[in-house]
Design an enzyme around this catalytic site. Structure first.
Site, PDB file in Angstrom:
ATOM      1  N   HIS A   3     -10.417  -5.195  -3.252  1.00  0.00           N
ATOM      2  CA  HIS A   3      -9.109  -5.390  -2.627  1.00  0.00           C
ATOM      3  C   HIS A   3      -9.300  -5.701  -1.158  1.00  0.00           C
ATOM      4  O   HIS A   3     -10.224  -5.207  -0.515  1.00  0.00           O
ATOM      5  CB  HIS A   3      -8.203  -4.168  -2.810  1.00  0.00           C
ATOM      6  CG  HIS A   3      -8.801  -2.865  -2.363  1.00  0.00           C
ATOM      7  ND1 HIS A   3      -9.705  -2.167  -3.132  1.00  0.00           N
ATOM      8  CD2 HIS A   3      -8.623  -2.141  -1.234  1.00  0.00           C
ATOM      9  CE1 HIS A   3     -10.055  -1.062  -2.490  1.00  0.00           C
ATOM     10  NE2 HIS A   3      -9.419  -1.009  -1.338  1.00  0.00           N
ATOM     11  N   ASN A  58     -12.980  -2.649   2.479  1.00  0.00           N
ATOM     12  CA  ASN A  58     -13.927  -1.547   2.622  1.00  0.00           C
ATOM     13  C   ASN A  58     -14.897  -1.585   1.444  1.00  0.00           C
ATOM     14  O   ASN A  58     -14.478  -1.708   0.297  1.00  0.00           O
ATOM     15  CB  ASN A  58     -13.170  -0.211   2.649  1.00  0.00           C
ATOM     16  CG  ASN A  58     -12.265  -0.097   3.857  1.00  0.00           C
ATOM     17  OD1 ASN A  58     -12.656  -0.465   4.955  1.00  0.00           O
ATOM     18  ND2 ASN A  58     -11.057   0.407   3.659  1.00  0.00           N
ATOM     19  N   ASP A  73       0.849  -1.184   0.000  1.00  0.00           N
ATOM     20  CA  ASP A  73       0.000   0.000   0.000  1.00  0.00           C
ATOM     21  C   ASP A  73       0.892   1.243   0.000  1.00  0.00           C
ATOM     22  O   ASP A  73       1.889   1.318   0.719  1.00  0.00           O
ATOM     23  CB  ASP A  73      -0.922   0.006   1.238  1.00  0.00           C
ATOM     24  CG  ASP A  73      -2.063   1.010   1.084  1.00  0.00           C
ATOM     25  OD1 ASP A  73      -3.223   0.572   0.982  1.00  0.00           O
ATOM     26  OD2 ASP A  73      -1.782   2.234   1.049  1.00  0.00           O
ATOM     27  N   ILE A  74       0.529   2.237  -0.817  1.00  0.00           N
ATOM     28  CA  ILE A  74       1.336   3.442  -0.973  1.00  0.00           C
ATOM     29  C   ILE A  74       1.287   4.318   0.287  1.00  0.00           C
ATOM     30  O   ILE A  74       2.170   5.161   0.484  1.00  0.00           O
ATOM     31  CB  ILE A  74       0.832   4.221  -2.221  1.00  0.00           C
ATOM     32  CG1 ILE A  74       1.935   5.085  -2.808  1.00  0.00           C
ATOM     33  CG2 ILE A  74      -0.402   5.039  -1.918  1.00  0.00           C
ATOM     34  CD1 ILE A  74       1.586   5.615  -4.199  1.00  0.00           C
ATOM     35  N   HIS A 101      -7.132  -5.372   2.311  1.00  0.00           N
ATOM     36  CA  HIS A 101      -5.951  -4.871   3.010  1.00  0.00           C
ATOM     37  C   HIS A 101      -5.458  -5.993   3.919  1.00  0.00           C
ATOM     38  O   HIS A 101      -6.258  -6.582   4.660  1.00  0.00           O
ATOM     39  CB  HIS A 101      -6.303  -3.678   3.894  1.00  0.00           C
ATOM     40  CG  HIS A 101      -6.846  -2.493   3.161  1.00  0.00           C
ATOM     41  ND1 HIS A 101      -6.105  -1.355   2.951  1.00  0.00           N
ATOM     42  CD2 HIS A 101      -8.059  -2.255   2.597  1.00  0.00           C
ATOM     43  CE1 HIS A 101      -6.841  -0.462   2.298  1.00  0.00           C
ATOM     44  NE2 HIS A 101      -8.036  -0.986   2.073  1.00  0.00           N
ATOM     45  N   GLN A 110     -14.428   3.237   1.041  1.00  0.00           N
ATOM     46  CA  GLN A 110     -13.815   2.659  -0.167  1.00  0.00           C
ATOM     47  C   GLN A 110     -13.441   3.773  -1.129  1.00  0.00           C
ATOM     48  O   GLN A 110     -14.277   4.605  -1.495  1.00  0.00           O
ATOM     49  CB  GLN A 110     -14.785   1.671  -0.848  1.00  0.00           C
ATOM     50  CG  GLN A 110     -14.127   0.963  -2.043  1.00  0.00           C
ATOM     51  CD  GLN A 110     -15.043  -0.068  -2.706  1.00  0.00           C
ATOM     52  OE1 GLN A 110     -16.219  -0.198  -2.360  1.00  0.00           O
ATOM     53  NE2 GLN A 110     -14.502  -0.787  -3.670  1.00  0.00           N
TER      54      GLN A 110
HETATM   55  P1  AMP Z   1      -9.806   1.723   0.175  1.00  0.00           P
HETATM   56  O1  AMP Z   1     -10.027   2.977   0.953  1.00  0.00           O
HETATM   57  O2  AMP Z   1     -10.141   0.482   0.917  1.00  0.00           O
HETATM   58  O3  AMP Z   1     -10.435   1.794  -1.199  1.00  0.00           O
HETATM   59  O4  AMP Z   1      -8.223   1.636   0.009  1.00  0.00           O
HETATM   60  C1  AMP Z   1      -7.517   2.039  -1.108  1.00  0.00           C
HETATM   61  C2  AMP Z   1      -6.071   1.887  -0.758  1.00  0.00           C
HETATM   62  O5  AMP Z   1      -5.298   1.993  -1.941  1.00  0.00           O
HETATM   63  C3  AMP Z   1      -5.537   2.959   0.217  1.00  0.00           C
HETATM   64  O6  AMP Z   1      -5.022   2.320   1.382  1.00  0.00           O
HETATM   65  C4  AMP Z   1      -4.431   3.652  -0.597  1.00  0.00           C
HETATM   66  O7  AMP Z   1      -3.340   4.040   0.194  1.00  0.00           O
HETATM   67  C5  AMP Z   1      -4.072   2.605  -1.627  1.00  0.00           C
HETATM   68  N1  AMP Z   1      -3.523   3.113  -2.875  1.00  0.00           N
HETATM   69  C6  AMP Z   1      -4.009   4.098  -3.652  1.00  0.00           C
HETATM   70  N2  AMP Z   1      -3.247   4.259  -4.744  1.00  0.00           N
HETATM   71  C7  AMP Z   1      -2.244   3.347  -4.646  1.00  0.00           C
HETATM   72  C8  AMP Z   1      -1.125   3.003  -5.474  1.00  0.00           C
HETATM   73  N3  AMP Z   1      -0.880   3.631  -6.626  1.00  0.00           N
HETATM   74  N4  AMP Z   1      -0.301   2.026  -5.062  1.00  0.00           N
HETATM   75  C9  AMP Z   1      -0.533   1.379  -3.902  1.00  0.00           C
HETATM   76  N5  AMP Z   1      -1.579   1.627  -3.086  1.00  0.00           N
HETATM   77  C10 AMP Z   1      -2.415   2.605  -3.458  1.00  0.00           C
END
Ligand code: AMP
Ligand code: ZN
Length: 113
Positions: A99, A86, A30-31, A101, A93
């Site tokens: 996805h 989420n 995760d970024i 986590h 979300q």
């Molecule tokens: P959600 O809120 O469950 O949709 O989580 C989306 C997740 O994607 C968040 O934890 C972000 O930090 C992660 N995210 C968004 N863009 C990227 C990316 N380019 N590479 C890795 N993780 C990402």
């Protein structure tokens, strides 16, 4: 699907730190990590969220959970870890490609925020 961030990550069109991949799933860091270990497990095929799963998606769900088990073992998370998905706005979300986590490496609070 066009313009889906995680479809592009799965296709290698956007760089990510991949920790595991196979024919069905990709696991990448995760970024914006919320724990010492925080990776995302996604199916290669676009599915919007848990709400869009069908019974026929059973095999890809098995692949997701087997990948979680393997990555948790590779990351030495024998003390425990959490899998979270989420779904929709109240859950926050932000990316509309299914996805999970996988978080670990510290004591995780409960209930979550
Ligand atoms: P959600 O809120 O469950 O949709 O989580 C989306 C997740 O994607 C968040 O934890 C972000 O930090 C992660 N995210 C968004 N863009 C990227 C990316 N380019 N590479 C890795 N993780 C990402
Ligand atoms: Zn997608």
């Amino acid at each position: 699907m066009d313009n889906c961030l995680f479809c592009k990550i799965a296709a290698g069109q956007i760089p990510s730190k991949i920790v595991y991949q196979d024919d069905d799933v990709v696991v990448f860091e995760d970024i914006n990590p919320q724990a010492p270990q925080h990776v995302l497990i996604i199916p290669r095929r676009h599915i919007t969220s848990v709400s869009d799963l069908r019974a026929a998606d059973g095999p890809v769900l098995a692949s997701i959970f087997m990948a979680a088990q393997k990555v948790a073992s590779d990351l030495n998370l024998e003390r425990g870890y959490r899998l979270v998905s989420n779904i929709g706005p109240d859950a926050g979300q932000a990316v509309f490609h299914l996805h999970f986590h996988l978080l670990g490496g510290r004591k995780l609070g409960w209930p979550p925020g």
